[in-house]
Structure formats: structure tokens, C-alpha cells
Scaffold this motif. Structure first.
Motif, PDB file in Angstrom:
ATOM      1  N   THR A  84      -6.385 -27.046  37.848  1.00 11.56           N
ATOM      2  CA  THR A  84      -6.805 -27.528  36.732  1.00 11.56           C
ATOM      3  C   THR A  84      -5.938 -27.914  35.579  1.00 11.56           C
ATOM      4  OG1 THR A  84      -8.836 -26.996  35.221  1.00 11.56           O
ATOM      5  CG2 THR A  84      -7.295 -25.065  35.458  1.00 11.56           C
ATOM      6  N   ILE A  85      -6.593 -28.429  34.349  1.00 10.86           N
ATOM      7  CA  ILE A  85      -5.550 -28.520  33.115  1.00 10.86           C
ATOM      8  C   ILE A  85      -6.193 -27.968  32.140  1.00 10.86           C
ATOM      9  CG2 ILE A  85      -4.753 -30.569  34.281  1.00 10.86           C
ATOM     10  CD1 ILE A  85      -6.471 -32.047  32.200  1.00 10.86           C
ATOM     11  N   THR A  86      -5.363 -27.631  30.973  1.00 12.71           N
ATOM     12  CA  THR A  86      -5.868 -27.010  29.764  1.00 12.71           C
ATOM     13  C   THR A  86      -6.511 -27.923  28.947  1.00 12.71           C
ATOM     14  OG1 THR A  86      -3.796 -27.512  28.663  1.00 12.71           O
ATOM     15  CG2 THR A  86      -3.992 -25.045  29.652  1.00 12.71           C
ATOM     16  N   ASN A  87      -7.460 -27.439  28.202  1.00 13.23           N
ATOM     17  CA  ASN A  87      -8.340 -28.416  27.354  1.00 13.23           C
ATOM     18  C   ASN A  87      -7.543 -28.751  26.090  1.00 13.23           C
ATOM     19  OD1 ASN A  87      -9.014 -26.109  25.732  1.00 13.23           O
ATOM     20  ND2 ASN A  87     -11.006 -26.094  26.094  1.00 13.23           N
ATOM     21  N   GLU A  88      -8.509 -29.256  25.248  1.00 13.90           N
ATOM     22  CA  GLU A  88      -7.865 -29.602  23.756  1.00 13.90           C
ATOM     23  C   GLU A  88      -7.525 -28.463  22.976  1.00 13.90           C
ATOM     24  OE1 GLU A  88     -10.702 -30.612  25.020  1.00 13.90           O
ATOM     25  OE2 GLU A  88     -10.900 -32.664  25.050  1.00 13.90           O
TER      26      GLU A  88
END
Length: 791
Positions: free
Chosen positions: A54-58
Motif C-alpha cells: 500500500t502507500i501513505t495517503n495525503e
């Protein structure tokens, strides 16, 4: 345990029911920069052996749910050292990570390959991201780092020329771009009529340009979304950085309010070239200034608050008889709340204002206009499983439009006060987005946005016969203004017109192998606001107007297909896309339309349609001493307005014509080469087909006055545009990591002095009395030097 019991247990464990019964736990947390405690956007959280991640959000938050077990975890982010560790997932686990900036590439080949797989698998397409460090390497005019000029080097993005405001994406106009700064809408992205952008690169944390496949959380524009987030500020220690240039300087300071919990950031820029103009006996003045600010505070583990703002102004005056002031003001309060390790929310209260003021002492009046809105947003992101992520929310914007107001500037001016009628509207939306990994090779992103627009009551509204504000003169074969037959009056809460639209979004990625994938997307978007401008580039005098009885909302349908491939362990990457889009209800103007201070704008506009199609190629070199990209776009952008009845000619005889944003060929190259630790060389080259224009093809005399006659709209083009820019960065002490550090930037804009035409006008030569074409070129070769520092 008997043999029968063992068989039953085996079948249960390896059946779908048994798999579903397997315990799953959630790993979540926040990832930040260890030196500043600044959260990082888009960090890769990878599980190589499971080929998932996954990736980190804003806001730097991540969450992923996996079955119970032991996992190898890799955290990777460009410009930072990887974190590699083994975790035991036997219960829900919260882990925050701090990344260390990389001094050299330390990635292992196997890790890089797994990162490639995640990027290739993502369904997101038609999206470009640029870091602040990349933007600062691009040579620009007068040495001022420029975000807008940087994105015009990407495929599918152009401008209307040097000194032109805004940018155009895939054949769309500048007003069709949604520009967000910390979620707040920016209505004018340029300083000094297009020479500089309003974005301070020192304050930028993340920048993403969406050209297609736009997620459902975005709406209100039909061409693109430029989403920019400001830095939060250093919550560990005080720092400052800035730069001194030929025409402008900047300074940014940041530091902790409370260490590890709260931070502040203040950044300012100002130009000062006007201070030297009196030395050359020049009375004209043009300058800009702006301020970026952000405060952040961590209330507790589950709650963070932010207050960010921007204020900018441009001032242009002419011999003390004319003064023009315009600019943006935005303020945004945000509250992040973590309901659980799977559910993240953000509430935003946003104020945005664009102001345009004009003072004419010579005539004796002041003019001001603008648009103001109040925005409430509530967004939630739900990490359901490692394969399904759901994002949903609502948005409501209250608009107030001030088309213009005239007031006498002094008691002897003789000007009577006049106020054009204010307009009001309420724009609402509900949306949901889903990112879904359907199989090992197929991933989809799909969503739906429901938008609602209410044109609210205003003081007066013209009434026309048969509701036709524009009539067609059969005898002269031209469109003319209709005379009102009455006036209607309304209360503010009345609804003059309402619109409802469903906007589906879909994007899919199919992984061909570990190195390549094909992607496809479709999105429908609706735009309820229109910028009234009949120039190729927006000017500050242009005004916004809402959809209503006579101006219908623009509706976009866009399709895109692409091929994506990584080479040599991600050292090179290739992106190839083709797109086709149509826009219904694109405003068009009758010949001779007067848009300035017009209180009955419906008398000069017609609803037409537009289309654009083309292909884009982006080849990048991502690693090594030499980095950069080559971009090529082949495209067509056209507009058509047919007659409403069989006897009407429409605009341009009802035929398709080139929009002012049509650029058949667009080639750009940008590169950076590190000679050594002290010196680096940067260059960019642009080549574009000339901008479409309308030329006169003859003239006739009427009552002793020579009147030109014109060809079809945009039938001709300006000469081809091209230029080469170079710069060199010199860092005297590259190994110094603390204390005062400096860097010199030497640049040459338009190295070979190409006199690119901004426009061509036709005048009568006083000596020969013959008509002649006169080319206006804004820039020749422009050298620059600036000094950047930080401490």
C-alpha cells in the motif's frame, strides 16, 4: 485425533471457508521524515514475498490488513533510505516509521523489482507527480523557480505562449483545470500576467497533475486536477531557507510550536524590479508578493489539526493614472481523525477568494470584481482489506460572484456608482472511490460522483421572448443581442435553476509481466462554472459566471488507454497513452461579443461542444548521474457550435474549428547531469506547433473608415514555437549538512535568442502606407543568477 477428524480439519483449512476463517490483522501507522518529522505522501509499504502493499495517503497515514503470520516488510520512498524488517503479525499493530534521507542509492535489486510490480499494477493512469527538488532544477526565465512552467514540460500540457496565464491540458482551456492548494481552490495561478506562478516551491510538499482517470473525489472541472500540498513545518528544530534573485527573493521559516507535536511554517516572496525603474526614468510599475503559512498540531494519537493559508497580490500601475491589483486569498482549517486502524477521516472548512481591482485616476473611478466561496468537505478512507480500499465523502461549496462594481474615486470624477448584479450558487457532491485488486494481474479503481448545482436567486434577471437571449438576423446572417421584454426579481433563497449529474469513474490495470502493464480509464465530469474570456489566455479582467438558464454545465466524457513499462531495475520507464474526450455545452461567443462589464452576458454566448484526441509519450531516466525525461504529444483540439435552427449559420458556419489551445506537435526535453558534488548542469528544450489565430483576409471602406474582414476562426497559426534553456548549480560546500549552506544558480533562458511570436498584428506602415504584419515577441535571450541558502 482420528483419521476422519484429520481429513475434516484438512478440508476445512484449505477450503474457501477455512481461508475466510483465518485470522487477519491490521498494520497501520504514520511515516515521516526523521529530520523534520514532516509526514510523507506516497511512501511504498511493500510485502515482497506476498506481492502486495500500500502507500501513505495525503497525511502520511497507511493501513493494510493481512492474515496472521511473519512477513518481510520493505518501506521505500524516493530520496530516502529503505527500511527492511521482519514483523510478526499476531494482533492489530500500530507502527510509525521515520525515514532517513539517502546520500546515495542503497536499494537492492530484488527490492527495486518489487517496487516496480506495485507501480505497474496500480490502475492510476494519466497522472504525473513532480517533487520540489525536480522543479527547482528546471531552468526558468529570470531565475524564478516556477511550478506551472515545470508541468508544461509534461506530455499533454501546454500554455498559450510566453507571458500567458494558466496552462492547458489535453486541448482544454485554462478555466477547465481544478487547481487546489491544501484542498482550497485557486482561481488564478499566475503572477505578473503569466510570467511567474503563485506557488512558492520552498513551501511545496507534494504535487500531482491528473489529466485523465480522475478519481471521484475530485469534481467541478472537466480538463484536469492540479493537487498541491504545502509542507507542514519542522516540528523538531528551527530552519530557514530562501533565495535572492535578479527580480525577486523569497524566505521560508519553519520550526516547532511544541517539539514532536506542533509546527509552524511561514513563507514569503516578493519581486522588486520596479524599485529600479525610476533610475531609467520609467514610471510604470509591476510587482507581486505572496505569503504561505501553515500551522499543525497533534492533539493525540488519533487527532491532528491544521490551519493553512495563502495570500497573494499583483500590482501593475501606469504613470500613476492606472493601477491594477489582483490576487488570491485562501484559508483552510482541517481536522484529521483516526476512528480505527482501518478508518481515516478528514474534515475541511475552506474559504477562497479571488479579487480583481482597477483604479483609473485619469477617468476618476474604481472597479472591482471577483469570486468568493465557502467550502465544507468531509472525506473518509476505509482500508477494508489488503485488496480493497474505499474512499467516500461529501462536499458543499457556496459561491458568490461579483461581476463588477464601479465607484467614483474622488468627489470630482463625475462617475455615477454602478453595480453589476451579483450571482449566487450552491454546489454539492457525494462520492465514493474503490481501489480493488481483482486478481494477481488485474486491479481496478472505480467510483461514482453525484453532483448537484443550485443557481440561487439574484436581485434581477432579464426575461426574453421565447427565452432567446441571442437572436439570429436572417437578413445580415449574423447573431445579435436580444432586447429584454421584462425583469424578474427573486429572493436569495429562491432556486432559479437546478442541475443534477451522475459522474461515473473507472480505471483498470492488467499486469502483462513484472515489468509492464496496460491500463484503461473512463471518466465523466461536470463543470458548473464558466470563465468569460474570448482571449487565448485568461486575463485578470475575465470574470467567472455560474451555470443557469442560459449557460448549461459543461459535461466531459474521456477515454484513455495506455501501455506502461519499466526497464533496467526501474532506471528507465516508458508511458504511452492515447485519449479521446468530448465536452458538451462548451460556451462560445458570437462575433463582436463584449464581455467586459456586461450585465447581460447571456446576450453574447451560445452553447457549443468541444472535442480533443491524441497520444502522449513519456520516457524517463530515473536514476544515475543523468536524469530527466523526453515527452511528446500529438493531439487535436476542436470546437463546434451549430445553428439552433435550420436557417441559422452557427459559429464558423457550424463547422469544427481549432481551439486556441490546439497544438498538433508538442515536444519537450528536460535533463539534469551531476558533474560532481559541487556542480550540476540542467537543460530543457521545447518545440510546439504555433498557436491557432484568426487573420484578416481583406478590408473594405465604410463611411471613410477601413474595416478588416476576417477568415474562418483560428484558420491560421503563429510561427512554430521553440527554445532552449540551460542552467548550472554550484554548491560550494556539498558535504555540509548543518549550519548555513548556500548554492548559486546561473541560468540562460532562450539560449539561442529565438524571437517567438506571442501575437501578430496588422498595421499600416507610416512610410509606405502599406499594411504589414508585426510580430510581438516578449522574450529573447535572458541570463539570470540567483543565490539560494538554508540554515
Amino acid at each position: 485425533m482420528t483419521l476422519l477428524q484429520r481429513v475434516i480439519l484438512f478440508l476445512f483449512l484449505f477450503s474457501p471457508l477455512g481461508i475466510l476463517a483465518q485470522e487477519k490483522y491490521t498494520l497501520s501507522g504514520v511515516i515521516s521524515d526523521i529530520s523534520s518529522n514532516e509526514t510523507l505522501i506516497g511512501v511504498n509499504i511493500l510485502f515482497p514475498e506476498q506481492q502486495t502493499g500500500t502507500i501513505t495517503n495525503e497525511y502520511g497515514f497507511y493501513s493494510i490488513t493481512l492474515p496472521e503470520g511473519s512477513y518481510k516488510l520493505v518501506i521505500s520512498y524516493l530520496g530516502f533510505q529503505n527500511i527492511i524488517e521482519t514483523i510478526e503479525l499476531t494482533s492489530d499493530l500500530t507502527k510509525n516509521y521515520s525515514l532517513v534521507e539517502a546520500t546515495e542509492t542503497l536499494d537492492e535489486v530484488v527490492i527495486t523489482e518489487d517496487i516496480e510490480k506495485l507501480n505497474i499494477r496500480k490502475p492510476q493512469m494519466s497522472v504525473n507527480a513532480l517533487s520540489a527538488s525536480t522543479i527547482k532544477q528546471i531552468p526558468v526565465v529570470l531565475g524564478e523557480v516556477d511550478v506551472i512552467k515545470a508541468i508544461t514540460l509534461l506530455p499533454g500540457v501546454t500554455t498559450a505562449g510566453e507571458g500567458a496565464s494558466g496552462f492547458n491540458v489535453r486541448g482544454g482551456s485554462a478555466d477547465q483545470n481544478l487547481i487546489l492548494l491544501d484542498e482550497a481552490i485557486i482561481y488564478n495561478s499566475s503572477h505578473l500576467f503569466g510570467f511567474f506562478s503563485v506557488f512558492n516551491p520552498d513551501a511545496i510538499k507534494d504535487l500531482r497533475l491528473y489529466k485523465g482517470g480522475i478519481p471521484a473525489r475530485y469534481g467541478g472541472r472537466v480538463s484536469s486536477v492540479l493537487d498541491i500540498y504545502q509542507k507542514e513545518g519542522n516540528s523538531n528544530e528551527f530552519h530557514a531557507n530562501g533565495g535572492i534573485g535578479i527580480v525577486s527573493s523569497r524566505l521560508l521559516v519553519e520550526g516547532p510550536i511544541e517539539k514532536q507535536k506542533g509546527s509552524f511554517l511561514f513563507g514569503g516572496r516578493a519581486s522588486y524590479a520596479h524599485l529600479f525603474l525610476p533610475l531609467f526614468d520609467v514610471d510604470n510599475i509591476a510587482y507581486f508578493y505572496d505569503l504561505n503559512t501553515k500551522l499543525s498540531y497533534k492533539l493525540n494519537q488519533n487527532n491532528n489539526i491544521y490551519l493553512s493559508g495563502y495570500f497573494g497580490r499583483d500590482v501593475f500601475s501606469l504613470n500613476d493614472s492606472f493601477e491594477n491589483t489582483y490576487g488570491n486569498t485562501v484559508l483552510n482549517f482541517r481536522w484529521n481523525h483516526l476512528f480505527s486502524d482501518k478508518l481515516f477521516s478528514n474534515v475541511s472548512l475552506i474559504y477562497s477568494d479571488y479579487y480583481y481591482g482597477l483604479n483609473l485616476d485619469l477617468i476618476g473611478f474604481d472597479w472591482n470584481s471577483g469570486i468568493r466561496n465557502f467550502n465544507l468537505k468531509y472525506d473518509l478512507k476505509h482500508y477494508l482489506t489488503d485488496k480493497i480500499k474505499l474512499q467516500y465523502g461529501l462536499n458543499s461549496i457556496y459561491h458568490k460572484f461579483n461581476p463588477g462594481e464601479i465607484e467614483p474615486s474622488n468627489s470630482t470624477s463625475g462617475i455615477n456608482p454602478q453595480k453589476l448584479i451579483d450571482k449566487y450558487a450552491l454546489e454539492n457532491a457525494l462520492y465514493f472511490d474503490v481501489e480493488h485488486q481483482l486478481s494477481d494481474k488485474l486491479t481496478a479503481s472505480y467510483g461514482l460522483r453525484f453532483s448537484n448545482f443550485l443557481r440561487l436567486g439574484q436581485d434581477e434577471l432579464n426575461v426574453y421572448e421565447n427565452d432567446q437571449a441571442v437572436i439570429f438576423n436572417d437578413e445580415l446572417q449574423i447573431y445579435e443581442k436580444a432586447e429584454p421584454i421584462g425583469i424578474e426579481k427573486f429572493d436569495r433563497n429562491d432556486v432559479l435553476k437546478s442541475f443534477n449529474n451522475i459522474e461515473p469513474r473507472l480505471a483498470m490495470a492488467y499486469q502483462l509481466n513484472n515489468k509492464s502493464s496496460i491500463k484503461a480509464s473512463y471518466n465523466r465530469m461536470t463543470q458548473y462554472l464558466h470563465l468569460l474570456s474570448n482571449t487565448s489566455s485568461p486575463t485578470p479582467l475575465d470574470v467567472w459566471t455560474p451555470s443557469g438558464k442560459y449557460a448549461k454545465p459543461q459535461i466531459l466524457d474521456q477515454y484513455a488507454v495506455g501501455y506502461f513499462r519499466n526497464f533496467s531495475n526501474n532506471m528507465y520507464s516508458l508511458e504511452f497513452e492515447t485519449f479521446f474526450k468530448t465536452v458538451e455545452n462548451r460556451i462560445d461567443y458570437i462575433d463582436g461579443a463584449d464581455l467586459i462589464a456586461n450585465d447581460a452576458i447571456e446576450q453574447v454566448i451560445l452553447n457549443g461542444k468541444a472535442r480533443a484526441y491524441g497520444l502522449e509519450l513519456l520516457f524517463r531516466k530515473n536514476e544515475g548521474r543523468f536524469t530527466g525525461w523526453l515527452a511528446y504529444t500529438l493531439s487535436k483540439s476542436e470546437q463546434q457550435t451549430k445553428g439552433r435552427t435550420a436557417n441559422e449559420t452557427g459559429i464558423n458556419n457550424g463547422e469544427w474549428y481549432n481551439t486556441p489551445f490546439d497544438k498538433t506537435h508538442d515536444i519537450s526535453f528536460t535533463g539534469s547531469y551531476e558533474l560532481n558534488k559541487k556542480w550540476s548542469i540542467n537543460a530543457n528544450f521545447l518545440f510546439q506547433t504555433g498557436q491557432p489565430v484568426t487573420y484578416p483576409n481583406g478590408q473594405y471602406e465604410y463611411n471613410g473608415i477601413r474595416i478588416p474582414s476576417y477568415t474562418n476562426r483560428n484558420e491560421f497559426r503563429l510561427p512554430t514555437y521553440h527554445r532552449l534553456d540551460v542552467s548550472a548549480n554550484y554548491t560550494p560546500k556539498p558535504n555540509k549538512v548543518k549550519g548555513f549552506r548556500g548554492q548559486w544558480v546561473f541560468g540562460i533562458y532562450n539560449l539561442y535568442n529565438r524571437r517567438n511570436a506571442a501575437s501578430i498584428s496588422f498595421n499600416q506602415n507610416r512610410d509606405t502606407s502599406r499594411n504589414e504584419a508585426v510580430r510581438l515577441a516578449i522574450f529573447g535571450v535572458v541570463p539570470s543568477v540567483s543565490y539560494n541558502f538554508k540554515f
